[in-house]
Design a protein around this motif. Structure first.
Motif, PDB file in Angstrom:
ATOM      1  N   GLU A 227       0.849  -1.184   0.000  1.00 55.02           N
ATOM      2  CA  GLU A 227       0.000   0.000   0.000  1.00 55.02           C
ATOM      3  C   GLU A 227       0.884   1.232   0.000  1.00 55.02           C
ATOM      4  N   LYS A 228       0.277   2.297  -0.359  1.00 49.35           N
ATOM      5  CA  LYS A 228       1.034   3.538  -0.370  1.00 49.35           C
ATOM      6  C   LYS A 228       1.466   3.852   1.068  1.00 49.35           C
ATOM      7  N   PRO A 229       2.748   3.890   1.319  1.00 49.95           N
ATOM      8  CA  PRO A 229       3.191   4.056   2.695  1.00 49.95           C
ATOM      9  C   PRO A 229       3.042   5.496   3.181  1.00 49.95           C
ATOM     10  N   ASP A 230       3.058   5.620   4.491  1.00 47.40           N
ATOM     11  CA  ASP A 230       3.016   6.960   5.061  1.00 47.40           C
ATOM     12  C   ASP A 230       4.324   7.665   4.731  1.00 47.40           C
ATOM     13  N   THR A 231       4.274   8.946   4.804  1.00 48.33           N
ATOM     14  CA  THR A 231       5.481   9.700   4.467  1.00 48.33           C
ATOM     15  C   THR A 231       6.580   9.500   5.505  1.00 48.33           C
ATOM     16  N   GLU A 232       6.173   9.047   6.696  1.00 48.60           N
ATOM     17  CA  GLU A 232       7.177   8.949   7.760  1.00 48.60           C
ATOM     18  C   GLU A 232       8.167   7.803   7.567  1.00 48.60           C
ATOM     19  N   VAL A 233       7.949   6.995   6.494  1.00 52.08           N
ATOM     20  CA  VAL A 233       8.874   5.905   6.197  1.00 52.08           C
ATOM     21  C   VAL A 233      10.312   6.400   6.182  1.00 52.08           C
ATOM     22  N   TRP A 234      10.512   7.574   5.628  1.00 49.95           N
ATOM     23  CA  TRP A 234      11.882   8.057   5.435  1.00 49.95           C
ATOM     24  C   TRP A 234      12.380   8.926   6.594  1.00 49.95           C
ATOM     25  N   ASP A 235      11.502   9.135   7.564  1.00 50.16           N
ATOM     26  CA  ASP A 235      11.952   9.929   8.713  1.00 50.16           C
ATOM     27  C   ASP A 235      13.048   9.196   9.472  1.00 50.16           C
ATOM     28  N   GLY A 236      14.036   9.916   9.863  1.00 45.86           N
ATOM     29  CA  GLY A 236      15.100   9.306  10.661  1.00 45.86           C
ATOM     30  C   GLY A 236      16.192   8.668   9.833  1.00 45.86           C
ATOM     31  N   LEU A 237      16.041   8.691   8.498  1.00 44.39           N
ATOM     32  CA  LEU A 237      17.102   8.185   7.644  1.00 44.39           C
ATOM     33  C   LEU A 237      17.781   9.359   6.941  1.00 44.39           C
ATOM     34  N   ASP A 238      19.073   9.190   6.705  1.00 43.15           N
ATOM     35  CA  ASP A 238      19.833  10.250   6.052  1.00 43.15           C
ATOM     36  C   ASP A 238      19.791  10.015   4.540  1.00 43.15           C
ATOM     37  N   ILE A 239      18.870  10.689   3.873  1.00 44.84           N
ATOM     38  CA  ILE A 239      18.645  10.458   2.443  1.00 44.84           C
ATOM     39  C   ILE A 239      19.465  11.430   1.600  1.00 44.84           C
ATOM     40  N   LEU A 240      20.257  10.878   0.685  1.00 45.98           N
ATOM     41  CA  LEU A 240      21.013  11.739  -0.218  1.00 45.98           C
ATOM     42  C   LEU A 240      20.249  11.986  -1.510  1.00 45.98           C
ATOM     43  N   TYR A 241      19.419  11.004  -1.845  1.00 53.47           N
ATOM     44  CA  TYR A 241      18.743  11.074  -3.131  1.00 53.47           C
ATOM     45  C   TYR A 241      17.557  10.119  -3.113  1.00 53.47           C
ATOM     46  N   LYS A 242      16.464  10.519  -3.745  1.00 51.13           N
ATOM     47  CA  LYS A 242      15.303   9.640  -3.774  1.00 51.13           C
ATOM     48  C   LYS A 242      14.576   9.800  -5.097  1.00 51.13           C
ATOM     49  N   GLU A 243      14.097   8.689  -5.604  1.00 53.24           N
ATOM     50  CA  GLU A 243      13.437   8.739  -6.907  1.00 53.24           C
ATOM     51  C   GLU A 243      12.392   7.637  -6.968  1.00 53.24           C
ATOM     52  N   LYS A 244      11.277   7.917  -7.622  1.00 55.62           N
ATOM     53  CA  LYS A 244      10.225   6.915  -7.734  1.00 55.62           C
ATOM     54  C   LYS A 244      10.216   6.384  -9.162  1.00 55.62           C
ATOM     55  N   ARG A 245      10.356   5.069  -9.288  1.00 54.75           N
ATOM     56  CA  ARG A 245      10.277   4.467 -10.613  1.00 54.75           C
ATOM     57  C   ARG A 245       9.114   3.497 -10.588  1.00 54.75           C
ATOM     58  N   GLY A 246       7.970   3.924 -11.064  1.00 55.88           N
ATOM     59  CA  GLY A 246       6.774   3.100 -10.957  1.00 55.88           C
ATOM     60  C   GLY A 246       6.428   2.939  -9.499  1.00 55.88           C
ATOM     61  N   SER A 247       6.276   1.670  -9.075  1.00 55.14           N
ATOM     62  CA  SER A 247       5.915   1.477  -7.674  1.00 55.14           C
ATOM     63  C   SER A 247       7.163   1.272  -6.807  1.00 55.14           C
ATOM     64  N   VAL A 248       8.310   1.210  -7.465  1.00 56.71           N
ATOM     65  CA  VAL A 248       9.548   1.002  -6.710  1.00 56.71           C
ATOM     66  C   VAL A 248      10.203   2.344  -6.407  1.00 56.71           C
ATOM     67  N   ILE A 249      10.633   2.486  -5.161  1.00 55.88           N
ATOM     68  CA  ILE A 249      11.331   3.712  -4.794  1.00 55.88           C
ATOM     69  C   ILE A 249      12.812   3.401  -4.698  1.00 55.88           C
ATOM     70  N   LEU A 250      13.601   4.237  -5.340  1.00 60.13           N
ATOM     71  CA  LEU A 250      15.042   4.065  -5.315  1.00 60.13           C
ATOM     72  C   LEU A 250      15.636   5.214  -4.511  1.00 60.13           C
ATOM     73  N   ALA A 251      16.439   4.877  -3.534  1.00 59.59           N
ATOM     74  CA  ALA A 251      17.001   5.939  -2.699  1.00 59.59           C
ATOM     75  C   ALA A 251      18.453   5.652  -2.372  1.00 59.59           C
ATOM     76  N   ILE A 252      19.205   6.713  -2.190  1.00 62.18           N
ATOM     77  CA  ILE A 252      20.575   6.590  -1.720  1.00 62.18           C
ATOM     78  C   ILE A 252      20.561   7.043  -0.263  1.00 62.18           C
ATOM     79  N   VAL A 253      20.927   6.134   0.610  1.00 59.57           N
ATOM     80  CA  VAL A 253      20.803   6.416   2.036  1.00 59.57           C
ATOM     81  C   VAL A 253      22.154   6.267   2.722  1.00 59.57           C
TER      82      VAL A 253
END
Lengths: 299, 131
Positions: A227-253
């Motif tokens: 399901e579409k996750p809450d936005t807080e999924v990424w809270d507390g992680l040090d994200i350098l880059y994030k991108e959505k490719r279809g339903s897959v999220i690609l991030a550099i953490v």
């Protein structure tokens, strides 16, 4: 050990280096990376004692370098633009170095000839660009330096020679604890031999780290949720880059693998893959974080 | 001796540790056998000697090898206890596979039957070995 203490250098009005402090341990192979015009060559020239910093100081084994023949006798600086005396043959050039460097090893010079297979009696200017570089390595390694500073050393060398030269360098590091500082644009080229990395950007040292720590501290994450996750999924992680490719999220953490995995698993992902980054990718994302992002410009 | 994949994303240090562990676990390197010296390995693989040193240190703290001053590193006697780290990995893989199997309609009973079958095979194998 090479220690630089808050070095600054100005050419005309541009600040080429600003408070650069780096440390290179003895027997280490230190990869100096940086964007174009970051100040790598200037820094190397200062370390080699060719240029003088406006501010700060550099010491090698506790001694200053600038115009110090004793320190310079133990050091070889291989510049990115090679220079040989015109009309000189390899043999003549070797004689010159033999008289200049007290640790010159004639036996080694002859041994290396079998490896490089170049004619000693030929004028250096008649060789091709890549061959001239081989000559430079040949001479540099015959001076038995304790400190070897290489500015873009693999430019113009073919794969076989590159491998041969790297092998020679690694042997010298293993056998007599030679210290190497090496700069290169081709990150893949130096990834396998460096144990320490410094990234220079606009005259400042962005980071300086053990290469394995660097690699285990940044990850590429591919994650998908049912399901579409809450936005807080990424809270507390040090994200350098994030991108959505279809339903897959690609991030550099940034962060340790276990921590990232345990954090994301709380949200029950359907797909969760973690990949280490190549040095090239780390460079790109760290640079992006420093405001030097890749933007695809349409022309 | 072996080769590393320098194109791999995995840090060379980790590759080295894993490769040597694998060789020790599978008895390719036997107990008390001397490991190649840092110098030799650095030259063979064209990688940084400090990286090899670090890998050897890691293997030593994990108990796979021991070092004798001035002589080098040697393979340690391994007590084949449950390697909890390995076990965790296998468990994670199983979990994934079982979830997939259930998705495709395999029932719990069918899974149980499969487990029984595998166990029987294992026992039979033991008996065959003894004869």
């Amino acid at each position: 050990m090479i220690v630089s203490n808050s070095i600054s250098k100005k050419y005309e009005k541009s600040h080429v280096l600003q408070h650069v402090g780096l440390q290179v341990r003895k027997g280490s192979i230190y990869g100096l990376l940086g964007s174009n015009g970051a100040g790598k060559t200037t820094l190397m020239k200062i370390i080699a004692g060719i240029a003088r910093p406006d501010d700060g100081e550099i010491t090698i084994d506790g001694k200053g370098v600038f115009e110090d023949t004793e320190v310079k006798a133990k050091m070889f600086f291989l510049s990115d633009s090679l220079y040989f005396f015109s009309q000189y043959t390899i043999k003549q050039m070797a004689d010159f170095f033999r008289d200049t460097y007290p640790n010159w090893n004639q036996e080694r010079f002859f041994k290396l000839q079998q490896l490089f297979q170049l004619d000693m009696k030929k004028k250096i200017s008649q060789f091709s660009k890549g061959m001239q570089r081989q000559v430079a390595f040949w001479l540099a390694l015959s001076t038995m330096p304790e400190y070897l500073i290489l500015d873009e050393p693999f430019d113009g060398l073919d794969a076989v020679i590159r491998k041969k030269i790297k092998n020679l360098l690694v042997q010298d590091v293993a056998e007599r604890e030679m210290t190497i500082i090496i700069s290169s644009h081709n990150l893949r080229e130096i990834e396998d031999i460096c144990d320490y990395i410094g990234i220079l950007h606009q005259g400042k040292l962005l980071l300086e780290k053990d290469i394995d720590d660097l690699k285990s501290d940044i990850h590429k994450v591919q994650v998908a949720f049912r399901e579409k996750p809450d936005t807080e999924v990424w809270d507390g992680l040090d994200i350098l880059y994030k991108e959505k490719r279809g339903s897959v999220i690609l991030a550099i953490v940034r962060g340790k693998e276990e921590r990232i995995v345990s954090h994301l698993e709380q949200f029950h992902p359907v797909i969760l893959d973690l990949l280490p980054l190549t040095l090239e990718e780390i460079f790109v994302y760290e640079m992006g974080d420093a405001g030097y992002a890749i933007e695809n410009i349409l022309v | 001796m072996f080769d590393l994949d320098v194109r791999s994303r995995k840090p060379i240090y980790e590759q080295l540790v894993d490769k040597l562990k694998e060789m020790i676990i599978n008895d390719v390197l036997q107990v008390d056998e001397k490991l190649p010296s840092v110098r030799v390995l650095a030259q063979q693989l064209t990688i940084n000697p400090n990286t090899i040193q670090k890998a050897y240190r890691e293997l030593e703290t994990q108990g796979y090898i021991y070092s004798v001053k001035g002589k080098g590193s040697f393979v340690n006697q391994l007590v084949k206890t449950e390697n909890s780290e390995e076990l965790q990995k296998v468990k994670a893989q199983l979990e994934k596979l079982i979830a997939e199997a259930m998705f495709f309609g395999m029932t719990k009973d069918e899974l149980q039957a499969l487990i029984n079958e595998i166990e029987d095979q294992g026992k039979r194998g033991d008996r065959d070995d003894r004869q």
